[in-house]
Design a protein around this motif. Structure first.
Motif, mmCIF file in Angstrom:
data_model
loop_
_atom_site.group_PDB
_atom_site.id
_atom_site.type_symbol
_atom_site.label_atom_id
_atom_site.label_comp_id
_atom_site.label_asym_id
_atom_site.label_seq_id
_atom_site.Cartn_x
_atom_site.Cartn_y
_atom_site.Cartn_z
ATOM 1 N N ILE A 36 0.840 -1.210 0.000
ATOM 2 C CA ILE A 36 0.000 0.000 0.000
ATOM 3 C C ILE A 36 0.869 1.252 0.000
ATOM 4 O O ILE A 36 0.605 2.206 -0.733
ATOM 5 N N ASP A 37 1.924 1.248 0.797
ATOM 6 C CA ASP A 37 2.833 2.401 0.843
ATOM 7 C C ASP A 37 3.451 2.692 -0.520
ATOM 8 O O ASP A 37 3.771 3.838 -0.822
ATOM 9 N N LEU A 38 3.616 1.653 -1.337
ATOM 10 C CA LEU A 38 4.220 1.837 -2.651
ATOM 11 C C LEU A 38 3.185 1.949 -3.768
ATOM 12 O O LEU A 38 3.538 1.968 -4.936
ATOM 13 N N GLY A 39 1.919 2.015 -3.392
ATOM 14 C CA GLY A 39 0.872 2.261 -4.377
ATOM 15 C C GLY A 39 0.172 1.037 -4.935
ATOM 16 O O GLY A 39 -0.558 1.144 -5.918
ATOM 17 N N SER A 104 3.152 -12.791 -8.417
ATOM 18 C CA SER A 104 2.699 -12.476 -9.782
ATOM 19 C C SER A 104 2.242 -11.023 -9.886
ATOM 20 O O SER A 104 2.295 -10.422 -10.955
ATOM 21 N N LEU A 105 1.815 -10.470 -8.761
ATOM 22 C CA LEU A 105 1.397 -9.067 -8.740
ATOM 23 C C LEU A 105 2.574 -8.109 -8.600
ATOM 24 O O LEU A 105 2.495 -6.970 -9.068
ATOM 25 N N LEU A 106 3.654 -8.552 -7.947
ATOM 26 C CA LEU A 106 4.686 -7.605 -7.545
ATOM 27 C C LEU A 106 6.081 -7.846 -8.115
ATOM 28 O O LEU A 106 6.729 -6.898 -8.566
ATOM 29 N N THR A 107 6.585 -9.047 -8.058
ATOM 30 C CA THR A 107 8.004 -9.298 -8.273
ATOM 31 C C THR A 107 8.541 -8.722 -9.581
ATOM 32 O O THR A 107 9.603 -8.106 -9.594
ATOM 33 N N MET A 108 7.852 -8.888 -10.663
ATOM 34 C CA MET A 108 8.318 -8.368 -11.951
ATOM 35 C C MET A 108 7.583 -7.093 -12.368
ATOM 36 O O MET A 108 7.820 -6.573 -13.452
ATOM 37 N N ASN A 109 6.725 -6.589 -11.519
ATOM 38 C CA ASN A 109 5.976 -5.371 -11.819
ATOM 39 C C ASN A 109 6.943 -4.190 -11.937
ATOM 40 O O ASN A 109 7.723 -3.919 -11.030
ATOM 41 N N ARG A 110 6.902 -3.496 -13.066
ATOM 42 C CA ARG A 110 7.900 -2.450 -13.314
ATOM 43 C C ARG A 110 7.800 -1.306 -12.311
ATOM 44 O O ARG A 110 8.809 -0.721 -11.927
ATOM 45 N N ILE A 111 6.600 -0.978 -11.874
ATOM 46 C CA ILE A 111 6.460 0.096 -10.883
ATOM 47 C C ILE A 111 7.041 -0.356 -9.550
ATOM 48 O O ILE A 111 7.780 0.381 -8.887
ATOM 49 N N TRP A 112 6.716 -1.582 -9.130
ATOM 50 C CA TRP A 112 7.246 -2.143 -7.881
ATOM 51 C C TRP A 112 8.772 -2.146 -7.909
ATOM 52 O O TRP A 112 9.431 -1.737 -6.954
#
Length: 191
Positions: A36-39, A104-112
């Motif tokens: 949440i802190d990172l959007g 799958s939601l975060l690890t390769m997510n470019r924004i993350w």
């Protein structure tokens, strides 16, 4: 006090299971709020789905959901029953897939990745000098876990890996916690 040798083996197994459930619960809370802190709001809902299963297990065992109040000098206040164990087995059977879903939601997510890679770098030397422990220490590349270094209860009999980071950044601390949850689930299945 010299009473650790008097703790029944079954109580030690229960302690390990509860400790690893607490580890997962804590990491899920961290992941939810960190995302949440990172959007990223979706992981909050996903992680709380599994966290609720853990809190239900705690409540079934000792009556408390957030304050696991069952460690006692010399053992445990209660044994576990088949119904509780069945709920734990269900949790362990679905949890690795849940971790895959979070990743799958975060690890390769470019924004993350942009918001975590190279951010908050903590060198191994600084981590040690500043008294950092747990995933932040291991995320800095220091392979140190009290469960391996000074095993208590039955941790000396448990097979698990200590995940460590390479870059000491926020992304490595995230990856360490993700793998720690998988390792905790492995310990739960073993126990």
């Amino acid at each position: 006090m010299g009473i650790t040798d008097q703790i029944p083996r079954r109580a030690k197994i229960i302690r390990v299971m509860l400790a690893e459930l607490q580890r997962i619960s804590s990491h899920l809370l961290w992941l939810a709020t960190h995302a949440i802190d990172l959007g990223a709001m979706t992981p909050f809902f996903y992680t709380f789905r599994e966290r609720e299963l853990i809190l239900d297990l705690f409540e079934d065992y000792c009556g408390a959901r957030l304050t696991l109040n069952c460690m006692r000098i010399g053992g445990q206040p209660e044994d576990i029953d088949a119904k509780w164990l069945g709920k734990l087995e269900h949790f362990t059977s679905i949890f690795d897939a849940a971790c895959d879903e979070y990743e799958s939601l975060l690890t390769m997510n470019r924004i993350w990745r942009k918001r975590t890679i190279g951010i908050g770098v903590l060198s191994p030397e600084d981590a040690i000098d500043w008294g950092i422990t747990g995933p932040p220490l291991r995320g800095s590349g220091v392979e140190w876990d009290i469960r391996k270094v000074k095993p208590y209860d039955l941790y000396s009999e448990m097979q698990f890996e200590i995940p460590v980071g390479k870059n000491g950044d926020t992304y490595d601390r995230y990856l360490v916690r993700m793998e720690e949850m998988r390792q905790a689930n492995k310990i739960l299945r073993s126990a």
